[in-house]
Design a protein around this motif. Structure first.
Motif, PDB file in Angstrom:
ATOM      1  N   TYR A  84      -5.881   7.801  -1.251  1.00 63.40           N
ATOM      2  CA  TYR A  84      -5.212   7.180  -0.106  1.00 63.40           C
ATOM      3  C   TYR A  84      -4.525   5.895  -0.563  1.00 63.40           C
ATOM      4  O   TYR A  84      -3.401   5.603  -0.159  1.00 63.40           O
ATOM      5  CB  TYR A  84      -6.231   6.880   0.995  1.00 63.40           C
ATOM      6  CG  TYR A  84      -5.590   6.385   2.271  1.00 63.40           C
ATOM      7  CD1 TYR A  84      -5.106   7.282   3.212  1.00 63.40           C
ATOM      8  CD2 TYR A  84      -5.471   5.022   2.524  1.00 63.40           C
ATOM      9  CE1 TYR A  84      -4.506   6.834   4.378  1.00 63.40           C
ATOM     10  CE2 TYR A  84      -4.869   4.555   3.683  1.00 63.40           C
ATOM     11  CZ  TYR A  84      -4.397   5.471   4.613  1.00 63.40           C
ATOM     12  OH  TYR A  84      -3.790   5.021   5.752  1.00 63.40           O
ATOM     13  N   HIS A  85      -5.223   5.139  -1.393  1.00 65.50           N
ATOM     14  CA  HIS A  85      -4.640   3.949  -2.021  1.00 65.50           C
ATOM     15  C   HIS A  85      -5.387   3.718  -3.321  1.00 65.50           C
ATOM     16  O   HIS A  85      -6.606   3.871  -3.398  1.00 65.50           O
ATOM     17  CB  HIS A  85      -4.764   2.723  -1.119  1.00 65.50           C
ATOM     18  CG  HIS A  85      -4.277   1.469  -1.766  1.00 65.50           C
ATOM     19  ND1 HIS A  85      -2.953   1.260  -2.084  1.00 65.50           N
ATOM     20  CD2 HIS A  85      -4.948   0.351  -2.200  1.00 65.50           C
ATOM     21  CE1 HIS A  85      -2.817   0.080  -2.653  1.00 65.50           C
ATOM     22  NE2 HIS A  85      -4.004  -0.484  -2.742  1.00 65.50           N
TER      23      HIS A  85
ATOM     24  N   ARG B  38       1.964   2.755   3.395  1.00 61.04           N
ATOM     25  CA  ARG B  38       0.915   3.068   4.366  1.00 61.04           C
ATOM     26  C   ARG B  38       0.378   1.834   5.082  1.00 61.04           C
ATOM     27  O   ARG B  38      -0.658   1.879   5.733  1.00 61.04           O
ATOM     28  CB  ARG B  38      -0.244   3.783   3.662  1.00 61.04           C
ATOM     29  CG  ARG B  38       0.073   5.230   3.318  1.00 61.04           C
ATOM     30  CD  ARG B  38      -1.074   5.905   2.623  1.00 61.04           C
ATOM     31  NE  ARG B  38      -0.953   7.353   2.703  1.00 61.04           N
ATOM     32  CZ  ARG B  38      -1.542   8.197   1.866  1.00 61.04           C
ATOM     33  NH1 ARG B  38      -2.287   7.722   0.875  1.00 61.04           N
ATOM     34  NH2 ARG B  38      -1.394   9.496   2.011  1.00 61.04           N
ATOM     35  N   GLU B  39       1.088   0.716   4.958  1.00 61.40           N
ATOM     36  CA  GLU B  39       0.597  -0.538   5.509  1.00 61.40           C
ATOM     37  C   GLU B  39       0.398  -0.454   7.019  1.00 61.40           C
ATOM     38  O   GLU B  39      -0.677  -0.800   7.540  1.00 61.40           O
ATOM     39  CB  GLU B  39       1.570  -1.681   5.180  1.00 61.40           C
ATOM     40  CG  GLU B  39       1.695  -1.995   3.695  1.00 61.40           C
ATOM     41  CD  GLU B  39       2.667  -1.090   2.976  1.00 61.40           C
ATOM     42  OE1 GLU B  39       2.830  -1.250   1.758  1.00 61.40           O
ATOM     43  OE2 GLU B  39       3.278  -0.211   3.645  1.00 61.40           O
TER      44      GLU B  39
ATOM     45  N   ARG C 141      -1.115   8.045  -7.895  1.00 61.79           N
ATOM     46  CA  ARG C 141      -1.057   7.632  -6.494  1.00 61.79           C
ATOM     47  C   ARG C 141      -1.336   8.778  -5.512  1.00 61.79           C
ATOM     48  O   ARG C 141      -2.077   8.604  -4.547  1.00 61.79           O
ATOM     49  CB  ARG C 141       0.295   6.993  -6.188  1.00 61.79           C
ATOM     50  CG  ARG C 141       0.369   6.376  -4.799  1.00 61.79           C
ATOM     51  CD  ARG C 141       1.788   5.905  -4.479  1.00 61.79           C
ATOM     52  NE  ARG C 141       2.260   4.896  -5.396  1.00 61.79           N
ATOM     53  CZ  ARG C 141       1.992   3.606  -5.286  1.00 61.79           C
ATOM     54  NH1 ARG C 141       1.233   3.167  -4.292  1.00 61.79           N
ATOM     55  NH2 ARG C 141       2.466   2.744  -6.150  1.00 61.79           N
TER      56      ARG C 141
ATOM     57  N   VAL D 211      -9.941   4.770  -0.526  1.00 60.17           N
ATOM     58  CA  VAL D 211      -9.305   3.623  -1.163  1.00 60.17           C
ATOM     59  C   VAL D 211     -10.097   3.364  -2.443  1.00 60.17           C
ATOM     60  O   VAL D 211     -11.306   3.121  -2.389  1.00 60.17           O
ATOM     61  CB  VAL D 211      -9.338   2.394  -0.237  1.00 60.17           C
ATOM     62  CG1 VAL D 211      -8.740   1.181  -0.933  1.00 60.17           C
ATOM     63  CG2 VAL D 211      -8.607   2.695   1.068  1.00 60.17           C
TER      64      VAL D 211
ATOM     65  N   TRP E  77       0.822  -1.200   0.000  1.00 61.77           N
ATOM     66  CA  TRP E  77       0.000   0.000   0.000  1.00 61.77           C
ATOM     67  C   TRP E  77       0.865   1.262   0.000  1.00 61.77           C
ATOM     68  O   TRP E  77       0.528   2.257   0.633  1.00 61.77           O
ATOM     69  CB  TRP E  77      -0.952   0.000   1.200  1.00 61.77           C
ATOM     70  CG  TRP E  77      -2.237  -0.735   0.937  1.00 61.77           C
ATOM     71  CD1 TRP E  77      -2.389  -1.902   0.251  1.00 61.77           C
ATOM     72  CD2 TRP E  77      -3.558  -0.350   1.340  1.00 61.77           C
ATOM     73  NE1 TRP E  77      -3.721  -2.277   0.215  1.00 61.77           N
ATOM     74  CE2 TRP E  77      -4.461  -1.340   0.883  1.00 61.77           C
ATOM     75  CE3 TRP E  77      -4.067   0.716   2.068  1.00 61.77           C
ATOM     76  CZ2 TRP E  77      -5.830  -1.280   1.105  1.00 61.77           C
ATOM     77  CZ3 TRP E  77      -5.435   0.776   2.302  1.00 61.77           C
ATOM     78  CH2 TRP E  77      -6.304  -0.199   1.817  1.00 61.77           C
TER      79      TRP E  77
ATOM     80  N   ARG F 274      -2.376   2.036   8.014  1.00 60.93           N
ATOM     81  CA  ARG F 274      -3.719   1.518   7.727  1.00 60.93           C
ATOM     82  C   ARG F 274      -4.102   0.439   8.726  1.00 60.93           C
ATOM     83  O   ARG F 274      -5.250   0.371   9.172  1.00 60.93           O
ATOM     84  CB  ARG F 274      -3.769   0.972   6.294  1.00 60.93           C
ATOM     85  CG  ARG F 274      -5.101   0.353   5.910  1.00 60.93           C
ATOM     86  CD  ARG F 274      -6.245   1.322   6.053  1.00 60.93           C
ATOM     87  NE  ARG F 274      -7.534   0.718   5.726  1.00 60.93           N
ATOM     88  CZ  ARG F 274      -8.691   1.050   6.281  1.00 60.93           C
ATOM     89  NH1 ARG F 274      -8.747   2.008   7.198  1.00 60.93           N
ATOM     90  NH2 ARG F 274      -9.799   0.448   5.927  1.00 60.93           N
TER      91      ARG F 274
END
Length: 381
Positions: free
Chosen positions: A310-311, A24-25, A306, A283, A21, A28
Protein backbone atom coordinates in the motif's frame (compact mmCIF):
# COMPACT_ATOMS: atom_id res chain seq x y z
CA UNK A 1 -20.01 -1.93 42.73
CA UNK A 2 -21.64 -2.62 39.39
CA UNK A 3 -19.36 -3.61 36.52
CA UNK A 4 -18.56 -0.52 34.40
CA UNK A 5 -16.79 -0.61 31.02
CA UNK A 6 -15.07 2.43 29.52
CA UNK A 7 -13.55 2.99 26.08
CA UNK A 8 -10.40 5.05 26.57
CA UNK A 9 -9.31 6.88 23.41
CA UNK A 10 -6.58 9.45 22.81
CA UNK A 11 -4.47 10.86 19.99
CA UNK A 12 -6.73 10.02 17.07
CA UNK A 13 -5.25 13.01 15.18
CA UNK A 14 -8.15 13.22 12.76
CA UNK A 15 -7.34 15.39 9.78
CA UNK A 16 -3.73 14.25 9.51
CA UNK A 17 -2.60 13.72 5.91
CA UNK A 18 0.51 11.84 4.75
CA UNK A 19 3.05 13.38 2.41
CA UNK A 20 4.47 11.71 -0.73
CA UNK A 21 2.46 8.51 -0.59
CA UNK A 22 2.38 7.95 -4.32
CA UNK A 23 -0.96 9.62 -4.95
CA UNK A 24 -2.73 7.93 -2.05
CA UNK A 25 -2.49 10.89 0.32
CA UNK A 26 -6.17 11.93 0.17
CA UNK A 27 -7.41 8.34 0.28
CA UNK A 28 -5.28 7.55 3.29
CA UNK A 29 -6.43 10.70 5.09
CA UNK A 30 -10.06 9.81 4.47
CA UNK A 31 -9.41 6.27 5.68
CA UNK A 32 -7.77 7.47 8.92
CA UNK A 33 -10.56 9.97 9.53
CA UNK A 34 -12.97 7.04 9.61
CA UNK A 35 -11.38 5.75 12.81
CA UNK A 36 -13.80 7.59 15.10
CA UNK A 37 -16.78 5.93 13.39
CA UNK A 38 -15.14 2.54 13.98
CA UNK A 39 -14.68 3.40 17.66
CA UNK A 40 -18.29 4.57 17.99
CA UNK A 41 -19.57 1.44 16.23
CA UNK A 42 -17.55 -0.63 18.69
CA UNK A 43 -18.91 1.27 21.67
CA UNK A 44 -22.50 0.94 20.43
CA UNK A 45 -22.20 -2.82 19.89
CA UNK A 46 -24.23 -4.36 22.73
CA UNK A 47 -21.57 -7.02 23.25
CA UNK A 48 -19.00 -4.32 24.11
CA UNK A 49 -21.12 -3.08 27.05
CA UNK A 50 -19.47 0.35 26.95
CA UNK A 51 -21.01 2.95 29.28
CA UNK A 52 -18.38 5.70 29.09
CA UNK A 53 -16.13 6.99 26.30
CA UNK A 54 -13.11 9.17 27.14
CA UNK A 55 -11.33 11.14 24.42
CA UNK A 56 -8.14 12.32 26.09
CA UNK A 57 -6.67 14.94 23.81
CA UNK A 58 -5.59 15.36 20.20
CA UNK A 59 -8.86 14.21 18.75
CA UNK A 60 -7.86 16.46 15.84
CA UNK A 61 -4.50 17.04 14.19
CA UNK A 62 -4.91 20.81 14.47
CA UNK A 63 -6.81 23.26 16.68
CA UNK A 64 -8.86 24.50 13.69
CA UNK A 65 -9.78 21.46 11.57
CA UNK A 66 -11.99 21.63 8.44
CA UNK A 67 -15.68 22.22 9.14
CA UNK A 68 -16.80 19.06 7.35
CA UNK A 69 -14.53 16.99 9.60
CA UNK A 70 -15.83 18.76 12.70
CA UNK A 71 -19.41 18.12 11.58
CA UNK A 72 -18.80 14.40 11.07
CA UNK A 73 -17.06 14.12 14.46
CA UNK A 74 -19.95 15.81 16.25
CA UNK A 75 -22.40 13.49 14.49
CA UNK A 76 -20.48 10.44 15.66
CA UNK A 77 -20.26 11.67 19.24
CA UNK A 78 -23.98 12.47 19.19
CA UNK A 79 -24.64 8.83 18.29
CA UNK A 80 -23.06 7.89 21.61
CA UNK A 81 -24.96 10.51 23.59
CA UNK A 82 -28.27 9.52 22.02
CA UNK A 83 -27.60 5.90 22.97
CA UNK A 84 -27.08 6.91 26.61
CA UNK A 85 -23.29 6.47 26.58
CA UNK A 86 -21.46 9.21 28.46
CA UNK A 87 -18.76 11.10 26.54
CA UNK A 88 -15.93 13.24 27.91
CA UNK A 89 -13.61 15.19 25.57
CA UNK A 90 -10.35 16.80 26.69
CA UNK A 91 -8.45 19.15 24.34
CA UNK A 92 -4.83 18.22 23.71
CA UNK A 93 -1.76 20.07 22.50
CA UNK A 94 -2.43 19.59 18.77
CA UNK A 95 -6.09 20.65 19.10
CA UNK A 96 -5.31 23.12 21.86
CA UNK A 97 -8.10 25.28 23.26
CA UNK A 98 -5.77 28.27 23.74
CA UNK A 99 -6.42 29.80 20.32
CA UNK A 100 -9.36 32.09 19.64
CA UNK A 101 -10.30 29.98 16.59
CA UNK A 102 -9.98 26.65 18.42
CA UNK A 103 -12.62 24.13 17.41
CA UNK A 104 -13.58 23.84 21.07
CA UNK A 105 -14.12 27.58 21.43
CA UNK A 106 -16.20 27.76 18.27
CA UNK A 107 -18.34 24.70 19.00
CA UNK A 108 -18.02 24.38 22.77
CA UNK A 109 -21.67 25.11 23.52
CA UNK A 110 -22.81 22.46 21.05
CA UNK A 111 -20.18 19.82 21.82
CA UNK A 112 -21.73 16.40 22.55
CA UNK A 113 -21.24 15.19 26.10
CA UNK A 114 -18.90 16.88 28.55
CA UNK A 115 -16.17 19.13 27.12
CA UNK A 116 -13.32 20.05 29.47
CA UNK A 117 -12.39 23.75 29.36
CA UNK A 118 -10.98 24.64 32.79
CA UNK A 119 -7.24 25.51 32.69
CA UNK A 120 -6.18 24.02 36.04
CA UNK A 121 -6.93 20.65 37.69
CA UNK A 122 -10.37 20.50 39.27
CA UNK A 123 -13.39 18.28 39.64
CA UNK A 124 -15.30 18.72 36.38
CA UNK A 125 -18.39 16.65 37.05
CA UNK A 126 -20.10 13.57 38.41
CA UNK A 127 -21.68 10.79 36.37
CA UNK A 128 -24.00 7.99 37.36
CA UNK A 129 -22.88 4.79 35.70
CA UNK A 130 -25.10 1.81 36.43
CA UNK A 131 -25.96 3.23 39.82
CA UNK A 132 -22.31 3.93 40.71
CA UNK A 133 -21.19 7.55 41.10
CA UNK A 134 -18.15 8.44 39.00
CA UNK A 135 -16.27 11.62 39.91
CA UNK A 136 -14.23 13.24 37.13
CA UNK A 137 -11.10 15.41 37.40
CA UNK A 138 -9.34 17.11 34.50
CA UNK A 139 -8.04 20.26 32.82
CA UNK A 140 -7.58 21.67 29.31
CA UNK A 141 -4.13 23.15 28.84
CA UNK A 142 -4.51 26.86 28.07
CA UNK A 143 -1.44 28.88 27.16
CA UNK A 144 -0.71 31.71 29.57
CA UNK A 145 -3.20 30.41 32.12
CA UNK A 146 -2.28 26.80 32.94
CA UNK A 147 0.65 26.75 35.36
CA UNK A 148 2.75 23.78 34.32
CA UNK A 149 6.36 24.91 34.00
CA UNK A 150 7.32 22.03 36.30
CA UNK A 151 5.70 18.70 37.17
CA UNK A 152 2.20 19.24 38.54
CA UNK A 153 2.20 17.65 41.99
CA UNK A 154 -1.12 18.65 43.55
CA UNK A 155 -4.43 17.28 42.32
CA UNK A 156 -7.95 17.53 43.78
CA UNK A 157 -9.88 14.47 44.83
CA UNK A 158 -12.92 13.80 46.97
CA UNK A 159 -13.46 11.03 49.50
CA UNK A 160 -16.96 10.01 48.43
CA UNK A 161 -17.72 6.37 47.69
CA UNK A 162 -17.56 5.62 43.97
CA UNK A 163 -15.04 5.80 41.16
CA UNK A 164 -12.57 8.67 41.09
CA UNK A 165 -11.37 9.15 37.54
CA UNK A 166 -8.68 11.63 36.38
CA UNK A 167 -8.36 12.56 32.69
CA UNK A 168 -5.23 14.39 31.50
CA UNK A 169 -3.49 14.90 28.16
CA UNK A 170 0.04 15.19 29.44
CA UNK A 171 3.49 13.73 30.08
CA UNK A 172 3.83 11.44 33.05
CA UNK A 173 6.99 12.16 35.09
CA UNK A 174 8.52 13.99 32.15
CA UNK A 175 9.07 17.76 32.20
CA UNK A 176 8.90 18.23 28.44
CA UNK A 177 7.58 21.78 28.53
CA UNK A 178 4.32 23.20 29.79
CA UNK A 179 2.40 22.47 26.55
CA UNK A 180 3.14 18.79 27.17
CA UNK A 181 1.52 19.19 30.61
CA UNK A 182 4.07 17.48 32.90
CA UNK A 183 2.33 15.34 35.55
CA UNK A 184 3.82 13.72 38.65
CA UNK A 185 2.75 10.09 38.99
CA UNK A 186 3.18 10.23 42.78
CA UNK A 187 0.95 13.28 42.96
CA UNK A 188 -1.78 11.51 40.99
CA UNK A 189 -1.50 8.46 43.22
CA UNK A 190 -1.53 10.61 46.37
CA UNK A 191 -4.84 12.10 45.25
CA UNK A 192 -6.31 8.63 45.47
CA UNK A 193 -7.64 8.30 41.93
CA UNK A 194 -8.78 4.86 40.90
CA UNK A 195 -7.81 5.40 37.29
CA UNK A 196 -5.85 8.07 35.42
CA UNK A 197 -6.80 8.22 31.73
CA UNK A 198 -3.87 9.75 29.88
CA UNK A 199 -3.17 10.95 26.36
CA UNK A 200 -0.19 12.45 24.52
CA UNK A 201 2.21 9.50 24.19
CA UNK A 202 1.42 7.31 21.20
CA UNK A 203 2.57 3.99 22.66
CA UNK A 204 0.34 1.91 24.92
CA UNK A 205 1.59 2.11 28.51
CA UNK A 206 0.22 0.98 31.86
CA UNK A 207 1.66 2.10 35.19
CA UNK A 208 0.35 1.35 38.67
CA UNK A 209 1.42 3.48 41.64
CA UNK A 210 -0.02 2.39 44.99
CA UNK A 211 -3.64 1.62 44.06
CA UNK A 212 -3.88 4.05 41.12
CA UNK A 213 -3.77 2.65 37.58
CA UNK A 214 -2.44 5.10 34.95
CA UNK A 215 -2.83 4.30 31.26
CA UNK A 216 -1.82 5.73 27.90
CA UNK A 217 -4.00 3.93 25.34
CA UNK A 218 -1.67 4.91 22.51
CA UNK A 219 -2.62 6.01 19.03
CA UNK A 220 -4.88 3.36 17.49
CA UNK A 221 -4.31 4.10 13.79
CA UNK A 222 -0.81 4.90 12.62
CA UNK A 223 0.47 7.99 10.87
CA UNK A 224 3.85 7.36 9.26
CA UNK A 225 6.20 4.44 9.77
CA UNK A 226 7.91 6.09 12.72
CA UNK A 227 4.48 6.43 14.40
CA UNK A 228 2.71 3.18 13.44
CA UNK A 229 -0.10 3.08 15.99
CA UNK A 230 -1.15 0.26 18.31
CA UNK A 231 -3.87 -1.36 16.21
CA UNK A 232 -6.24 -1.83 19.15
CA UNK A 233 -8.81 -0.08 21.32
CA UNK A 234 -8.20 0.19 25.06
CA UNK A 235 -11.11 -0.84 27.28
CA UNK A 236 -11.10 -0.36 31.05
CA UNK A 237 -13.38 -2.29 33.35
CA UNK A 238 -14.19 -1.05 36.85
CA UNK A 239 -15.49 -3.40 39.50
CA UNK A 240 -14.00 -5.18 42.47
CA UNK A 241 -10.27 -4.53 42.88
CA UNK A 242 -8.08 -2.50 40.53
CA UNK A 243 -9.37 -1.44 37.13
CA UNK A 244 -8.74 -4.08 34.47
CA UNK A 245 -7.29 -2.94 31.13
CA UNK A 246 -7.81 -4.93 27.93
CA UNK A 247 -6.82 -4.50 24.30
CA UNK A 248 -9.46 -5.03 21.61
CA UNK A 249 -8.15 -5.38 18.02
CA UNK A 250 -9.29 -2.56 15.72
CA UNK A 251 -9.84 -2.82 11.97
CA UNK A 252 -7.01 -0.50 10.90
CA UNK A 253 -4.38 -0.66 8.20
CA UNK A 254 -1.34 -2.73 9.16
CA UNK A 255 2.08 -1.15 9.55
CA UNK A 256 4.98 -3.58 9.17
CA UNK A 257 8.75 -3.55 9.27
CA UNK A 258 10.63 -6.08 7.14
CA UNK A 259 14.35 -6.54 7.80
CA UNK A 260 16.58 -8.07 5.14
CA UNK A 261 20.26 -8.93 5.63
CA UNK A 262 21.90 -8.55 2.22
CA UNK A 263 25.30 -9.94 3.24
CA UNK A 264 26.58 -12.45 0.71
CA UNK A 265 23.68 -11.94 -1.71
CA UNK A 266 24.28 -11.56 -5.40
CA UNK A 267 22.19 -9.03 -7.31
CA UNK A 268 20.03 -11.91 -8.61
CA UNK A 269 19.53 -13.38 -5.14
CA UNK A 270 18.60 -9.95 -3.79
CA UNK A 271 16.01 -9.47 -6.53
CA UNK A 272 14.60 -12.95 -5.94
CA UNK A 273 14.25 -12.36 -2.20
CA UNK A 274 12.38 -9.10 -2.76
CA UNK A 275 10.08 -10.59 -5.41
CA UNK A 276 8.60 -12.85 -2.71
CA UNK A 277 8.00 -9.95 -0.32
CA UNK A 278 4.47 -8.66 -0.90
CA UNK A 279 1.69 -7.23 1.26
CA UNK A 280 -0.56 -4.99 -0.89
CA UNK A 281 -2.67 -3.84 2.08
CA UNK A 282 0.18 -2.90 4.42
CA UNK A 283 2.29 0.17 5.02
CA UNK A 284 5.80 -1.27 5.04
CA UNK A 285 9.30 -0.17 5.95
CA UNK A 286 11.93 -2.33 4.25
CA UNK A 287 15.11 -2.17 6.32
CA UNK A 288 18.25 -3.28 4.50
CA UNK A 289 21.08 -4.48 6.72
CA UNK A 290 24.48 -6.10 6.32
CA UNK A 291 27.00 -5.51 3.51
CA UNK A 292 26.15 -5.21 -0.19
CA UNK A 293 28.36 -7.03 -2.69
CA UNK A 294 27.00 -4.77 -5.43
CA UNK A 295 25.71 -1.20 -5.66
CA UNK A 296 21.89 -1.12 -5.66
CA UNK A 297 19.80 1.69 -7.11
CA UNK A 298 17.44 2.21 -4.17
CA UNK A 299 15.37 4.84 -5.98
CA UNK A 300 14.64 2.46 -8.84
CA UNK A 301 14.12 -0.38 -6.36
CA UNK A 302 11.42 1.56 -4.50
CA UNK A 303 9.58 2.30 -7.75
CA UNK A 304 9.81 -1.35 -8.78
CA UNK A 305 8.45 -2.62 -5.45
CA UNK A 306 5.77 0.07 -5.00
CA UNK A 307 2.90 -2.07 -6.45
CA UNK A 308 3.63 -4.80 -3.88
CA UNK A 309 2.57 -2.62 -0.92
CA UNK A 310 0.00 0.00 0.00
CA UNK A 311 2.95 2.26 0.80
CA UNK A 312 6.65 1.46 0.95
CA UNK A 313 9.68 3.19 2.42
CA UNK A 314 13.21 1.81 2.26
CA UNK A 315 15.72 2.39 5.07
CA UNK A 316 19.33 1.66 4.20
CA UNK A 317 21.19 0.51 7.31
CA UNK A 318 23.85 -1.38 5.40
CA UNK A 319 27.52 -0.94 6.16
CA UNK A 320 30.27 -0.31 3.62
CA UNK A 321 30.12 -2.00 0.25
CA UNK A 322 32.33 -5.07 0.07
CA UNK A 323 35.85 -3.59 0.13
CA UNK A 324 37.20 -6.34 -2.12
CA UNK A 325 34.62 -5.33 -4.72
CA UNK A 326 35.59 -1.66 -4.42
CA UNK A 327 39.29 -2.45 -4.78
CA UNK A 328 38.62 -4.63 -7.82
CA UNK A 329 36.68 -1.77 -9.44
CA UNK A 330 39.51 0.61 -8.55
CA UNK A 331 41.91 -1.39 -10.76
CA UNK A 332 39.78 -0.71 -13.85
CA UNK A 333 41.21 1.71 -16.47
CA UNK A 334 37.91 3.63 -16.39
CA UNK A 335 36.43 6.80 -14.94
CA UNK A 336 34.95 4.66 -12.16
CA UNK A 337 38.36 3.14 -11.44
CA UNK A 338 40.07 6.53 -11.31
CA UNK A 339 37.36 7.93 -9.05
CA UNK A 340 37.57 4.95 -6.69
CA UNK A 341 41.35 5.05 -6.45
CA UNK A 342 41.17 8.67 -5.35
CA UNK A 343 38.31 8.12 -2.86
CA UNK A 344 39.77 4.94 -1.33
CA UNK A 345 43.02 6.78 -0.71
CA UNK A 346 41.06 9.54 1.06
CA UNK A 347 39.37 6.92 3.23
CA UNK A 348 42.72 5.40 4.17
CA UNK A 349 44.07 8.81 5.24
CA UNK A 350 40.88 10.05 6.91
CA UNK A 351 41.24 11.79 10.28
CA UNK A 352 38.92 9.56 12.29
CA UNK A 353 35.74 7.51 11.75
CA UNK A 354 33.55 10.55 11.05
CA UNK A 355 35.67 11.74 8.11
CA UNK A 356 35.95 8.16 6.83
CA UNK A 357 32.15 7.80 6.90
CA UNK A 358 31.60 11.11 5.08
CA UNK A 359 34.16 10.13 2.43
CA UNK A 360 32.52 6.74 1.99
CA UNK A 361 29.09 8.32 1.49
CA UNK A 362 30.58 10.61 -1.14
CA UNK A 363 32.17 7.55 -2.76
CA UNK A 364 28.84 5.71 -2.96
CA UNK A 365 27.02 8.73 -4.40
CA UNK A 366 29.79 9.22 -6.93
CA UNK A 367 29.66 5.62 -8.12
CA UNK A 368 25.87 5.78 -8.37
CA UNK A 369 26.12 8.97 -10.46
CA UNK A 370 28.68 7.37 -12.77
CA UNK A 371 26.56 4.24 -13.20
CA UNK A 372 23.50 6.32 -14.06
CA UNK A 373 25.49 8.20 -16.65
CA UNK A 374 26.13 7.14 -20.22
CA UNK A 375 28.47 4.18 -20.30
CA UNK A 376 28.00 3.58 -16.56
CA UNK A 377 31.37 5.16 -15.87
CA UNK A 378 33.15 2.45 -17.83
CA UNK A 379 34.70 4.73 -20.45
CA UNK A 380 38.39 4.01 -20.48
CA UNK A 381 40.88 6.64 -19.40
Amino acid sequence: MARIRCLHLADLHLGWAPQAWGGREAKRQQERDGLLKKAVDFALDPTSQIQLVLIVGDLFETHNPPLDLVSSVRQELNRLVQAGIKVVTVPGNHDEITYHDSVYRKFGREWPGLLVTNPMPERIGELNLGGTPCFLYSLAYTGGVTRAQELIQDFPCGKEAGIHLAIFHGSLDWAAGERSLPLAARGLAAAGYDYVALGHLHLHQVKTVASTVMVYPGMVEGKNLSDPGTGFFTVVEFGAGLPQVSKIPAAVRAYRQIKLDVTGMSEEQFAGELSETKDPEAVVELVLQGVFAFLPDLTALKEELRPNFYHLEISDETNFLDLELLHSWAEEPTLRGAFLRRMLKRMETANGPREEQVTYLALVKGIAALQRGEGHGNDQV
